[in-house]
Motif scaffolding. Structure first.
Motif, PDB file in Angstrom:
ATOM      1  N   HIS A  54     -22.183  -4.197 -19.659  1.00 35.14           N
ATOM      2  CA  HIS A  54     -21.024  -4.619 -20.437  1.00 35.14           C
ATOM      3  C   HIS A  54     -21.208  -4.258 -21.904  1.00 35.14           C
ATOM      4  N   LEU A  55     -20.103  -3.917 -22.554  1.00 35.62           N
ATOM      5  CA  LEU A  55     -20.082  -3.741 -24.006  1.00 35.62           C
ATOM      6  C   LEU A  55     -19.247  -4.862 -24.608  1.00 35.62           C
ATOM      7  N   THR A  56     -19.728  -5.461 -25.682  1.00 33.07           N
ATOM      8  CA  THR A  56     -18.872  -6.396 -26.400  1.00 33.07           C
ATOM      9  C   THR A  56     -17.736  -5.599 -27.039  1.00 33.07           C
ATOM     10  N   PRO A  57     -16.563  -6.217 -27.240  1.00 37.61           N
ATOM     11  CA  PRO A  57     -15.435  -5.470 -27.803  1.00 37.61           C
ATOM     12  C   PRO A  57     -15.660  -5.090 -29.261  1.00 37.61           C
ATOM     13  N   TYR A  86     -14.164  -4.243 -22.485  1.00 35.58           N
ATOM     14  CA  TYR A  86     -12.895  -4.968 -22.513  1.00 35.58           C
ATOM     15  C   TYR A  86     -12.966  -6.107 -23.532  1.00 35.58           C
ATOM     16  N   GLY A  87     -11.812  -6.640 -23.859  1.00 35.27           N
ATOM     17  CA  GLY A  87     -11.744  -7.752 -24.799  1.00 35.27           C
ATOM     18  C   GLY A  87     -10.691  -7.561 -25.870  1.00 35.27           C
ATOM     19  N   MET A  88     -10.594  -6.358 -26.420  1.00 38.89           N
ATOM     20  CA  MET A  88      -9.664  -6.137 -27.535  1.00 38.89           C
ATOM     21  C   MET A  88      -8.239  -6.537 -27.190  1.00 38.89           C
ATOM     22  N   ASN A  89      -7.772  -6.171 -26.010  1.00 37.09           N
ATOM     23  CA  ASN A  89      -6.399  -6.497 -25.610  1.00 37.09           C
ATOM     24  C   ASN A  89      -6.277  -7.812 -24.859  1.00 37.09           C
ATOM     25  N   ASP A  90      -7.401  -8.356 -24.424  1.00 35.66           N
ATOM     26  CA  ASP A  90      -7.352  -9.450 -23.455  1.00 35.66           C
ATOM     27  C   ASP A  90      -6.869 -10.773 -24.029  1.00 35.66           C
ATOM     28  N   GLY A  91      -6.990 -10.950 -25.328  1.00 32.61           N
ATOM     29  CA  GLY A  91      -6.443 -12.153 -25.957  1.00 32.61           C
ATOM     30  C   GLY A  91      -5.027 -11.956 -26.435  1.00 32.61           C
ATOM     31  N   ILE A  92      -4.448 -10.788 -26.102  1.00 27.34           N
ATOM     32  CA  ILE A  92      -3.085 -10.338 -26.447  1.00 27.34           C
ATOM     33  C   ILE A  92      -2.691 -10.653 -27.898  1.00 27.34           C
ATOM     34  N   ARG A 127     -15.695 -14.774 -30.417  1.00 23.88           N
ATOM     35  CA  ARG A 127     -16.003 -15.693 -29.320  1.00 23.88           C
ATOM     36  C   ARG A 127     -16.177 -14.954 -27.995  1.00 23.88           C
ATOM     37  N   TYR A 128     -15.313 -13.980 -27.740  1.00 25.39           N
ATOM     38  CA  TYR A 128     -15.440 -13.203 -26.511  1.00 25.39           C
ATOM     39  C   TYR A 128     -16.792 -12.482 -26.476  1.00 25.39           C
ATOM     40  N   SER A 129     -17.188 -11.947 -27.616  1.00 23.95           N
ATOM     41  CA  SER A 129     -18.467 -11.229 -27.698  1.00 23.95           C
ATOM     42  C   SER A 129     -19.639 -12.179 -27.497  1.00 23.95           C
ATOM     43  N   GLU A 130     -19.581 -13.334 -28.141  1.00 29.93           N
ATOM     44  CA  GLU A 130     -20.656 -14.317 -28.000  1.00 29.93           C
ATOM     45  C   GLU A 130     -20.790 -14.769 -26.549  1.00 29.93           C
ATOM     46  N   PRO A 138      -5.348   3.195 -21.963  1.00 27.76           N
ATOM     47  CA  PRO A 138      -4.753   2.498 -23.102  1.00 27.76           C
ATOM     48  C   PRO A 138      -3.935   1.278 -22.674  1.00 27.76           C
ATOM     49  N   SER A 139      -4.029   0.220 -23.467  1.00 25.19           N
ATOM     50  CA  SER A 139      -3.285  -1.044 -23.284  1.00 25.19           C
ATOM     51  C   SER A 139      -3.885  -1.949 -22.226  1.00 25.19           C
ATOM     52  N   GLU A 140      -4.849  -1.485 -21.450  1.00 25.98           N
ATOM     53  CA  GLU A 140      -5.311  -2.233 -20.280  1.00 25.98           C
ATOM     54  C   GLU A 140      -6.070  -3.504 -20.647  1.00 25.98           C
ATOM     55  N   THR A 141      -5.978  -4.489 -19.763  1.00 27.32           N
ATOM     56  CA  THR A 141      -6.778  -5.699 -19.856  1.00 27.32           C
ATOM     57  C   THR A 141      -7.509  -5.926 -18.539  1.00 27.32           C
ATOM     58  N   VAL A 142      -8.544  -6.767 -18.609  1.00 26.60           N
ATOM     59  CA  VAL A 142      -9.191  -7.252 -17.399  1.00 26.60           C
ATOM     60  C   VAL A 142      -8.754  -8.695 -17.140  1.00 26.60           C
TER      61      VAL A 142
END
Length: 309
Positions: A152-155, A114-120, A174-177, A72-76
């Motif tokens: 990879h999975l898109t967020p 990953y992605g959900m948390n990465d744009g904070i 955008r991250y998914s695209e 939980p909470s992690e980013t790449v």
């Protein structure tokens, strides 16, 4: 009469197609360990448990260990917003623990979400976007350097109506695209199927949401994620099933079977997280790995009993 015969023939073809697809293994025979990396959505594990249950039900002879180390909470990206968790701790960064995870788990295949948390949870920004790109590219290279395959999975999508973070849905679009543009990578899109499903439902029910807080999908959202992954892995008929229990057709008591899978999975994910180590506080401490494995064998016996003809 001819129409009835034709309908019967079509039904038989559909049934045969379903059986043949279910007999197509999800993974090559050489695969022994499948690892799931990600944030709180992966730690919640609904989609991972569904994949594990489906595999166990349809391909019981292929012994694969499904390992979940979602944190939980992690980013790449290595980013963390000011005052995250009310200032108690910054977001954990996958860079800190990946080496230990891969060394201990020795996976054949890695699913990365990953992605959900990465744009904070801030509007689209070129610097934050680049940090996400750099992190994903680094992760991809690290997995391949160890001789494993990464998928990879898109967020999952962000629901601004529930989460109240303006413009963040666009960030994850955008991250998914960007992920999907990598034609040489294996990428499974869960983002847009989930987003499209939600949009369709909201036409008749404006309050419908896959994630009540805008971030964390509920049971249905996790099942849609699992469906997209299973479909990518060759189970094309999976899209016709409204729930995981409906997809466990070889099992006489699918609900009990799935709950046993969940019980074993939750036991092992906490044990693996504790064993591999991380810097995130406020996490449940797992049992020592060998103790957890011993207990999991007892649950396996109950699972095997339900698999018996």
């Amino acid at each position: 009469m001819r129409q009835i015969k034709t309908q019967g023939f079509i039904f038989c073809l559909l049934l045969l197609s379903s059986i043949l697809q279910a007999q197509t293994p999800l993974f090559d025979a050489s695969v022994k360990r499948v690892l799931f990396l990600g944030n709180s959505i992966t730690y919640a594990a609904g989609y991972v448990q569904s994949i594990e249950a489906y595999h166990k039900a349809h391909f019981p002879q292929q012994k694969i260990e499904f390992i979940n180390v979602g944190l939980p909470s992690e980013t790449v990206s290595g980013l963390s917003e000011e005052g995250h968790a009310d200032g108690r701790f910054p977001r954990p960064d996958l860079h800190e623990r990946l080496d230990r995870v891969l060394l201990q788990t020795q996976p054949d295949i890695v699913f990365a979400s990953y992605g959900m948390n990465d744009g904070i949870y801030l509007p689209l920004d070129s610097i934050r976007f680049q940090r996400f790109k750099d992190g994903i590219t680094w992760l991809h290279a690290q997995i391949e350097a160890r001789g494993s395959k990464i998928i990879h999975l898109t967020p999952a999508p962000y629901d601004e109506n529930k989460g109240k973070k303006p413009s963040y849905a666009q960030v994850l679009d955008r991250y998914s695209e960007w992920l999907m543009q990598h034609k040489s990578w294996e990428v499974i899109d869960v983002h847009f199927p989930m987003k499209n499903y939600q949009s369709t439902q909201q036409k008749s029910d404006p309050n419908f949401a896959l994630a009540k807080d805008g971030v964390h999908p509920g049971e249905l959202g996790h099942w849609i994620m699992a469906q997209q992954i299973l479909s990518y892995l060759g189970q094309k008929n999976i899209l016709q099933f409204p729930s995981v229990s409906d997809a466990l057709s070889p099992i006489k008591d699918p609900n009990t079977f799935f709950q046993l899978i969940v019980k074993r999975h939750n036991l092992m994910k906490d044990a693996w997280l504790s064993s591999t180590g991380h810097l995130r506080p406020e996490m449940k401490k797992g049992l020592p790995l060998m103790e957890a494995l011993t207990l999991s064998l007892e649950i396996d016996k109950q699972i095997e009993a339900l698999l018996a003809p």
